[in-house]
Design an enzyme around this catalytic site. Structure first.
Site, PDB file in Angstrom:
ATOM      1  N   ARG D 104      12.005  96.580 -19.980  1.00 38.33           N
ATOM      2  CA  ARG D 104      11.879  96.950 -21.393  1.00 38.33           C
ATOM      3  C   ARG D 104      10.417  96.979 -21.845  1.00 38.33           C
ATOM      4  O   ARG D 104       9.979  97.891 -22.556  1.00 38.33           O
ATOM      5  CB  ARG D 104      12.724  95.990 -22.246  1.00 38.33           C
ATOM      6  N   LYS D 139      -5.577 104.342 -38.498  1.00 39.48           N
ATOM      7  CA  LYS D 139      -4.194 104.089 -38.929  1.00 39.48           C
ATOM      8  C   LYS D 139      -3.321 103.863 -37.694  1.00 39.48           C
ATOM      9  O   LYS D 139      -2.531 104.720 -37.301  1.00 39.48           O
ATOM     10  CB  LYS D 139      -3.705 105.265 -39.772  1.00 39.48           C
ATOM     11  N   LYS D 171     -17.109 106.174 -47.889  1.00 39.13           N
ATOM     12  CA  LYS D 171     -16.024 106.807 -48.635  1.00 39.13           C
ATOM     13  C   LYS D 171     -16.309 106.779 -50.128  1.00 39.13           C
ATOM     14  O   LYS D 171     -17.345 106.258 -50.570  1.00 39.13           O
ATOM     15  CB  LYS D 171     -14.709 106.091 -48.325  1.00 39.13           C
ATOM     16  N   GLU D 201     -17.826 110.906 -46.572  1.00 38.15           N
ATOM     17  CA  GLU D 201     -16.653 111.651 -47.020  1.00 38.15           C
ATOM     18  C   GLU D 201     -16.966 112.307 -48.361  1.00 38.15           C
ATOM     19  O   GLU D 201     -17.470 111.648 -49.283  1.00 38.15           O
ATOM     20  CB  GLU D 201     -15.476 110.673 -47.181  1.00 38.15           C
ATOM     21  N   ASP D 222     -12.355 115.932 -47.223  1.00 36.74           N
ATOM     22  CA  ASP D 222     -11.023 115.373 -47.396  1.00 36.74           C
ATOM     23  C   ASP D 222     -10.158 116.261 -48.287  1.00 36.74           C
ATOM     24  O   ASP D 222     -10.546 116.608 -49.412  1.00 36.74           O
ATOM     25  CB  ASP D 222     -11.128 113.973 -48.006  1.00 36.74           C
TER      26      ASP D 222
END
Lengths: 285, 285, 285, 285, 285, 285
Positions: D104, D139, D171, D201, D222
Site C-alpha cells: 500500500r 501549493k 506579491k 507579481e 496574475d
C-alpha cells in the site's frame, strides 16, 4: 529531600511527548472523544494504593500539561516522599477529555518510577546503620535509564555510572584482553580524561591485591560473601572506594553492608522492582 | 510457536539505536576503547541463568549488528522458546570491542522482555485447562509497549488494545459523563469505524444486564469474585466476549478462569514482572 | 458536528512544525524579511472561494501560532461546517511578517483537507436516503493519513482502519496463501486480540457463502454490481457488517447504497479529491 | 528523460521509512502475520491500470527494501515514462509477508506522484507548439513538496521555487507594505544574495511598466486574459522572464502559452491532480 | 596513535546524515544533476594543502558512503596522523555525481576537525618536555562537541568533561552560593555518584589552601601566572590533580607547563582554531 | 541594521534544544544541582571582553528560556551591533540554577557567531570604499550553516548560496564532464527552474570569454590576481555578476575589491574566524 536533583525540563518534555504518542497512536483517545463532550470539566486525585516512596511527579504533571495546557496539576507530594495507602500525591482539574487521555501515561510513569524508589528505599533502610549506600547499575529498561536512576535517588540510593562513556569500569573480559589487572588499569589511566574515574572489578583477593597497587579510584568486589568482603575491605585499607555486587537481596544486604563496603549495587531495584500501585480517581461535573 | 508475529524491522532498528545511544552517551565505550585493541576478536554465548521463556532475541541480534555489522549472531532459541538454566540462547563472534559495547543493551532487552514472557507463561499454564486466555493491559513501561506486548505473545498470552486509538473501552468515568451505560455504548457506536470494537467495563451485575442489551463487542468485569463472575458469564450468555480483571495473581487466576471468562487481563505481567536473568560469557583470542 | 473528534494537540503541532520547516527551508521567508518591516501589523481573512465543507481549521490556527505566538486567530467556521463562496473561515491579525510567512502552509492544509471533506460530503449526500455510510481507505497521501481521515469525518463519512495494525482485513492473496477463506479467517482469529475485528474480502457469492460461516466481523464485497450486492446482502442476512468497494463514483454510489450495504469505501475521496479553493486576503496598516 | 534529476538517497529513505511507520502503526501487518507463513515467497507485478506518466519508482523500490532487504525489485519503467493500461512498471519477488506489508505504501507513492506527472504531462502537451513551459507552485501537500515537484519534472514540467527561502517573489501585499513596486524590488535587491532571483507579481499593465524599469529577474502576470498577456509580453520586451498564473486549465492553457509567456504556473497539477491508478498483482508459491 | 578511541558508528552516521541534509536542502546537488550524466565515474584524491594533524577521516568516509554506497573510499592516513602539504589523506572512486555531491560536507568535517587537531598538536609539542597535558573545555561549536573532543585526542591532547553531567566542576558562582569552598565541595560529594569526580576552581592561594583540605579530585587554577602556579603546585603537594587555565597561548603555554601542573585547558583549540586546508581533486573518465 | 532578517523561531528553538541536550547529557547540571538551592535567584550580565560585532543574541535568549521559562532576558545589543570591551550585550535574572545551566550553551552560540560577524565586518570595512561586497561560502561548520550565514549578514556581508539545491554553481569538474563551458551552462539552463541562478567558475580569461557568451547570471573568478581581475571585469562588461575568490585575506581584499568585482567570497570568515570573547558575570542573592 530538598536537595534532590531536578530532571531537566527538556528531558521531561521529550519523554512525556514520546509516551503520549505511543499511547495516542494515530488519532488519540477515541473512547473519550466519542463519549465525553469537550466542554465537560473534571477533577481528579492521584493517590497511592500501597505504601511506598514516590518518584515521577514532574513527569505526571508534564503529561497532563502536554495533553492540554488547560489542565491544572497541584502536587501534594514531591519526588522522594514516603506515602501510605490512600495518600494523595496530586490533585488535577480541567477538561475531562484531557484528564482521561493523559491518565494512563501519567500513572505508568509514576507507578514504574515509584516502584523503583520503593524498592531502593527498602534496601536503603536495611543498611541505614552502616556507611554503605545502595546504588544502581546499567541494568535499566531501554529508554528510561535517566528516569530510573532519578528514582533510585528518590529512594535514598546513589547512582553508579549512567552509561559506557562517563566512567571506566574494567571487568574480567577487559582484564583478560589487556593482559592482567595492572596493564588494564594503566591503559585506562593513559586514555582517561582527568575527570574520569576508574573502577576495576575483581573476583578474588589475589586480584584485589594486585589491583590496589595500580591505584584505581574504586574496586568492585563481585559475588564475595561477607567474610571475604571483610578481608577485602582490610586489604584495600581506604585506598579506593569499595563497591560490592552480586547476590544482593533484602535478606543479604545488611550483612554485605556490615562488611564495611562503601557501595552496594543492585540491578534488581531497576530491572525487577514491581510497580507501585497508584490510581487516579476522577469526579466530573 | 512458529506463528508468532514478527516485529517490523524498522521498529527493531529504531529501538535498538535509541537504546545504544542512551548507553553510549556522547562517545561510547571508553573502557573497551582504552583496554581492548581494535583487532581483537571474541566469541560469546548468551545463556539463561534461570528457567523461563525467551523474548527479545531479534532485538539482541539487531543490537550487536548496529554496533558493528561485522559481529555474527546465531540464535539458538527463538522468541517464545522455553529455556532451562544454562541453555544457550545465542552465539556471537566478532570484534571484541563491539561485543563488549553491545552487551548490556542486548541483555537489557532480553532480560526485560523474557521476564514478561516468563511471567505470562506462568499464568497461561495455570489456566491451560480452561478456555480463558491471559492478556495484557496498557500498563507498560513508557516507550516499550509494542515490545512488551510482543513478549506477552511469546509467553502464550494475548494482546489487549495497543493504545487509546485502536479500540473503544468505556470505563466508569465515561459512563458517568455519558449518562449511563446505554448512552455511552450508543455514542461510541455512532463514532466508531466499522472495524473498531467496543468494550464496556461494568462493576455490577445490574450494570452488566443493561450493558448486554446495548450489544458491545466485549464486556470487562472488574474486580468480581469467581462466583459473581460465574453469574456474569451466565447473564452474558455468549452475546459478548468476556474479560475479567482485578486481583489477578498466580493464586487466583485459575478460579477466575474456571468461571468461564474468555480473557483475563493482568497489568502485573508487564509492569511488575522481574527480569529474567540472562548473561553473556565472552571468550577472547 | 459538535461530536467531531478532536485531533490531539501534539499531533497538530508536529505536523505544522514539519510543514513550516519544509516551506521555510534554511532561513525562512526572505521576501517578507526584505520588504516588510518587523513592526508592521496586518489583518487577514481566510475565506472560501468555492462552496464546500471545511476541514483543517486547527491546523491553520496552529500554523500561525507556530510562526509567531503573537498572531491572533479567530475561527469563524469549525471543522465540518459547510461554506459558500465568500464565507469567512477565520480572521487573523498580528505581525505582517508572520502572517505572510505562515499563509501558504495554513492554506495548503485547509485546501487539501477541505477538498477531501467536500468530496466526502458529496458522496454522503447521495446516499443519505439509505443506511449506508461512506468510508475511507488506506489510499492516502504518505504522512497525512490521520489528517485525511479526520477530513473524511468532517465530510460526514466514517473511517476504515488506520493502518495495517489496528484491524485484520483478509484479501485474496491472504486467502490464496492460507488455503481458503475458512482457514484464513480461523488463522486470523487465533492470532487477533479480542478487540481486533476481522474483515474478509470476497469476490464471488460462493466465496461469500463460505466466509459467512466462518463468522468474520465484516465482509468486503469487491467490485460487485448492485444486483449482485443485493444478493450478497441477502446471503449475509445481518451476520456481518457489509462493506462494498470498487467503481464507487458520484453516479454509482446511490445504487450501491440502495443494495443494502452498511459501508461504501472510496479511495477517491482521499487520493483524488481536488483541493478546495481557500484564500487569505491581507490588509496591512 | 535520461537527464531527470535523481532524488537524493537519504531523502527517499526518510520518506519511505516515515510512510511505512504511519502504515505499520505499533506492530505492523497483523493480517499477513496471522495468515501468511514467514517462509512463503511471492512474485508481484506493479502495473498501470490507466494510461499516464510514471513518477515515484525509486520510492516504491525503497519501500519494499525497507520492509525487507530480501525483496528484489526490478523496475521496468523509470520515472518520466509514459504508460498505457496494463503496462508493467516493476516486477517484485521475495517473502510474501514483506511484499504484502509494503504494497500500500509503495502504491500510494506511485499513484500520487504519477497522478501529478500525468496531469503535468497533459498541460505540457497542450503547449508543446509554443516556448512556454508548465511549472508548479508551493501549493503542495504538506511534507511531500520535493517529491511532488520531482513528479512535475517527470511530467515534463519545470519547477518554481521550492520554498520561502530560495527565491524572492514579491506579491501585492509586499508591494503595499513596501510603498510600491519600485521600493519593494529595490529592498529585495539590497537584501538578496547574488544568486537569489527576484520575481514580482503584477496585476495591471501600469504596474508592469513600473516593475520592468526596476529590472526584476522575472515578472508574474496574475489573472490576465490572453490579450492582456500579449500586451504585457510586448511591454516586457525580453527584459525579464515572464510567468503567467491564474485560470490555468486544460481549456485555457494553450491560449495563455500562445501569448508568448515563458512559464505558466499551475497549482492544480499538484494540489488537485487525481491519483493514477496503479496496482500490484501478487502470485505466491 | 593506534589506541585512539573509535567514534561510535551510529554517532558518525547521524552526524553525516544531518550534515548532508543541511547541504542538500530539499532536492540535492542540482548542478551535478544538470551537468553530469549518472553513469560517469570519477576518481578523487583528498590531500592536505597545509601541514597539520588529521582528524575526521571516518566522517569523510561515511559521508561519501551515505551519498552513494557505490563510492569506494580508501584512507591513506588515519586520524591523528601528521601530514605535510600535498600528502594524500584518502583516495575515492565511484559515480561522479556522488563524489561531487559529498565533497563539501566531507571536507568541512575534515578541515574543521583537522584544524582543531593541528592547533592541539602545536600546544602539545610546546609542553612535551613537561608532564603537563593539553586538554579541551566545553567551549565547542554547538552540535559538534564529541567530534571536536575526538579531534583534541587526535592532536595528542586530553579531554576535559564532555558536558554538565559527567563530572562536577565547582566554579566561583557555586562557591558564592554554597557559602564557601568547603561547603560547596561537601555538598557536591554528598550528591555525586561514586564514579563522579569533583574539581574545584580557585582564584587565590588562600582559596586553594581551603580547597585542598576538602579533598577534591582536582583543582582548577584560573588565570594564575607561572610563579603563582608554582606556589600552588607546592601547596597541593600531590593531593589533587592540577589544572591550569586562562591566558593559554602558544607563547605562554610552556611556562605554565613548567610550573608543574598536570593539565592545561584551552578553549582556543576548539573555538578558535583555524580550519586546516584540505582539498579534493577529481579526475573523471 | 534594522532590516537584518530574523531567524525563524522554530529554527532557533530546534538549535537551542539540541545544543542544550548535548551539554546536559543524560541528567543535566549536576554541579549546580548539588551546590545551588532551587530557590536561589541570580542576576547576570553578558558582556563583550573584546571589541567586535555581535551575532546570536536570539539564540542566547532562547537558550535560557528553554532551560527555564522563568529566566528573564533583556537584550542590550541586537545582532549586528558593534561592541567595545566591557559593553553589556544582555541582562539576565531568574533562578540561579537555570542561569548556570544555560550559560555555556548561550555563550558558545554568541562567541562563535560573533566571531564570524567580527571577521566579516573587518573585511567589509576594508572594501567599504568600493562596490564590492564580502560574501560567504559553503565552508561552514556542519549543522550551523544557517546561523553562520546569519552571522555574516550581521557583519555586513552578503550570503552566497545556502546549499547544493538553491543555485547552480558550475565548477571545473562539471565543465570537464559536460564537455566545456558552453555545454555545461546550456545543460544547467535546460534543467534549472526559472528562479534558479547559474554561476560558472572560470580560471582563465579564455574560459571567461567563452563563458560570457553563454550568458550565466554570475561568473566566479578563482584565484586571479588584481590585474587579471581588472581585465576580467572589462571582458565581462556588466553582462554578469562578478565574484572573486581565492587568496582573500585582510591584506589582499582591498586590491581585489578595487579591481571592480561585485562579490568577494571568503571561506575564512566562517571556517576559521576566532570566537569573540564574551562572558557572563553572575551575581546571586
Amino acid at each position: 529531600m530538598s536537595t534532590l536533583p531536578v530532571l531537566p525540563r527538556l528531558m521531561v518534555i521529550d519523554a512525556v511527548n514520546a509516551a503520549l504518542k505511543e499511547d495516542f497512536g494515530r488519532i488519540g483517545d477515541i473512547t473519550s472523544n466519542a463519549t465525553v463532550s469537550p466542554e465537560i470539566q473534571a477533577r481528579g486525585v492521584i493517590a497511592a494504593r500501597r505504601p511506598g516512596t514516590i518518584a515521577g511527579v514532574p513527569l505526571a504533571e508534564a503529561t497532563f500539561h502536554a495533553v492540554d495546557p488547560a489542565v491544572r496539576f497541584v502536587a501534594r507530594r514531591t519526588d522522594g516522599a514516603a506515602v501510605e495507602t490512600g495518600d494523595v500525591i496530586a490533585e488535577i482539574d480541567g477538561p475531562a477529555r484531557a484528564i482521561l487521555a493523559g491518565e494512563r501515561v501519567a500513572l505508568n510513569f509514576l507507578g514504574h518510577l515509584s516502584g523503583i524508589a520503593t524498592a531502593t528505599r527498602d534496601l536503603v533502610t536495611r543498611v541505614a546503620h552502616t556507611n554503605a549506600r545502595i546504588c544502581d547499575t546499567r541494568k535499566t529498561a531501554p529508554g528510561l535509564r535517566a528516569f530510573e536512576k532519578h528514582a533510585v535517588l528518590c529512594g535514598g540510593g546513589a547512582n553508579h555510572r549512567f552509561g559506557l562513556d562517563d566512567a571506566i569500569l574494567i571487568k574480567d573480559n577487559h582484564i583478560a584482553v589487556a593482559g592482567g589487572v595492572t596493564p588494564a588499569i594503566e591503559a585506562a589511566r593513559a586514555c582517561a580524561g582527568h575527570l574520569v574515574k576508574i573502577e576495576v572489578e575483581v573476583d578474588t583477593l589475589d586480584q584485589l591485591r594486585e589491583a590496589v597497587i595500580a591505584a584505581p579510584d574504586a574496586v568492585l568486589l563481585d559475588n564475595m560473601n561477607p567474610e571475604t568482603l571483610r578481608e577485602a575491605v582490610a586489604i584495600i585499607d581506604d585506598r579506593a572506594i569499595i563497591e560490592a555486587s552480586g547476590n544482593v537481596t533484602a535478606e543479604t544486604v545488611a550483612a554485605i553492608a556490615e562488611a564495611g563496603v562503601d557501595r552496594i549495587s543492585s540491578g534488581w531495584i531497576t530491572h525487577s522492582a514491581p510497580s507501585l500501585d497508584v490510581g487516579l480517581d476522577i469526579a466530573t461535573g
